[in-house]
Design an enzyme around this catalytic site. Structure first.
Site, mmCIF file in Angstrom:
data_model
loop_
_atom_site.group_PDB
_atom_site.id
_atom_site.type_symbol
_atom_site.label_atom_id
_atom_site.label_comp_id
_atom_site.label_asym_id
_atom_site.label_seq_id
_atom_site.Cartn_x
_atom_site.Cartn_y
_atom_site.Cartn_z
ATOM 1 N N ASP A 81 3.002 20.833 0.753
ATOM 2 C CA ASP A 81 1.797 21.166 0.496
ATOM 3 C C ASP A 81 1.173 19.788 -0.121
ATOM 4 O OD1 ASP A 81 0.137 23.030 0.911
ATOM 5 O OD2 ASP A 81 0.039 23.880 -1.227
ATOM 6 N N TYR B 212 -0.856 17.643 -2.720
ATOM 7 C CA TYR B 212 -1.205 17.821 -4.330
ATOM 8 C C TYR B 212 -2.559 18.547 -4.451
ATOM 9 C CZ TYR B 212 2.510 14.613 -4.926
ATOM 10 O OH TYR B 212 3.852 14.054 -4.997
ATOM 11 N N PHE C 225 3.990 13.571 -0.471
ATOM 12 C CA PHE C 225 4.553 13.185 -1.854
ATOM 13 C C PHE C 225 3.715 11.842 -2.524
ATOM 14 C CE2 PHE C 225 8.283 15.047 0.248
ATOM 15 C CZ PHE C 225 8.557 15.864 -0.870
ATOM 16 N N HIS D 216 15.623 19.394 -3.178
ATOM 17 C CA HIS D 216 14.521 18.861 -3.334
ATOM 18 C C HIS D 216 14.397 17.987 -4.602
ATOM 19 C CE1 HIS D 216 9.718 18.954 -4.018
ATOM 20 N NE2 HIS D 216 9.886 19.308 -2.542
#
Length: 224
Positions: free
Chosen positions: A65, A67, A78, A188
């Site tokens: 998703d 930020y 990222f 992750h």
């Protein structure tokens, strides 16, 4: 909302772009951006494709998703804009990168445009989000579109590296043809997973470059 892909990507995904769900998605997105504060800015929604040319594609990193804080999302998984505090997950990515490649410095910017321009597709599963509301555009069916992106890359390309971090990304990559591509999986990089020993030490960056070199492709310069 137009959502115009670069020509090569548009040709690859032409069938998907004509499907009813994608046409509905564009209508819903228009309303969302008119009525609520959403990220990334409209002109950066497809930045992952704008910065990474299909002909140059070497590697895919799958995020979940964008930020959702003010000024953070720039359309690349990222990644954050220059001048924005580096988020915890990205900080852990940089830590592993430095340990893996035995570098002696930590980046001061979290902007990953340089990676994208070398053929790294930084693809979030969902490409938009409401301000301060994680996963708030799940209902827009971005997942169908990004599943199709992964499927078409798997089918039409060869020798691509896929980095799948965390259970969500593992599931997202379930249809990748692993006889044609190099799939790297780990936990992750978020603090919770990383501190449980599921992230650090995966050496994905050196493994990816070794594979690319074996395929006579230029390795990725992971500095930012």
């Amino acid at each position: 909302m137009q959502l115009q892909l670069p020509p090569q990507w548009e040709a690859l995904l032409s069938n998907e772009l004509e499907k009813p769900y994608f046409q509905e998605l564009k209508v819903q997105l228009t309303a969302e951006y008119q009525n609520t504060k959403c990220f990334p800015p409209e002109d950066l929604i497809l930045a992952a494709f704008d910065y990474c040319q299909l002909a140059d594609l070497k590697l895919v990193i799958i995020g979940q998703d964008p930020y959702h804080g003010e000024g953070e999302a720039n359309g690349l998984a990222f990644s954050v804009n220059d001048g924005v505090k580096i988020p915890p997950s990205l900080r852990n990515i940089f830590r592993e990168l430095n340990d893996d490649l035995e570098q002696l410095f930590m980046p001061t910017s979290g902007n990953l445009e340089k990676w994208a321009k070398q053929g790294v597709l930084l693809l979030n599963a969902g490409l938009t989000v409401r301000k301060d509301q994680a996963n708030s555009h799940k209902h827009l069916k971005w997942n169908l579109f990004t599943d199709a992106v992964i499927q078409e890359i798997s089918t039409q390309k060869e020798g691509i590296v896929f980095m799948l971090w965390g259970a969500f990304a593992h599931k997202k990559g379930s249809k990748i043809d692993r006889t044609k591509h190099f799939v790297l999986e780990s936990g992750h990089p978020s603090p919770l997973s990383a501190n449980q020993g599921k992230w650090f030490g995966n050496k994905h960056f050196s493994k990816a470059n070794a594979y690319l070199e074996a395929k006579d492709k230029k390795p990725i310069d992971w500095s930012v």
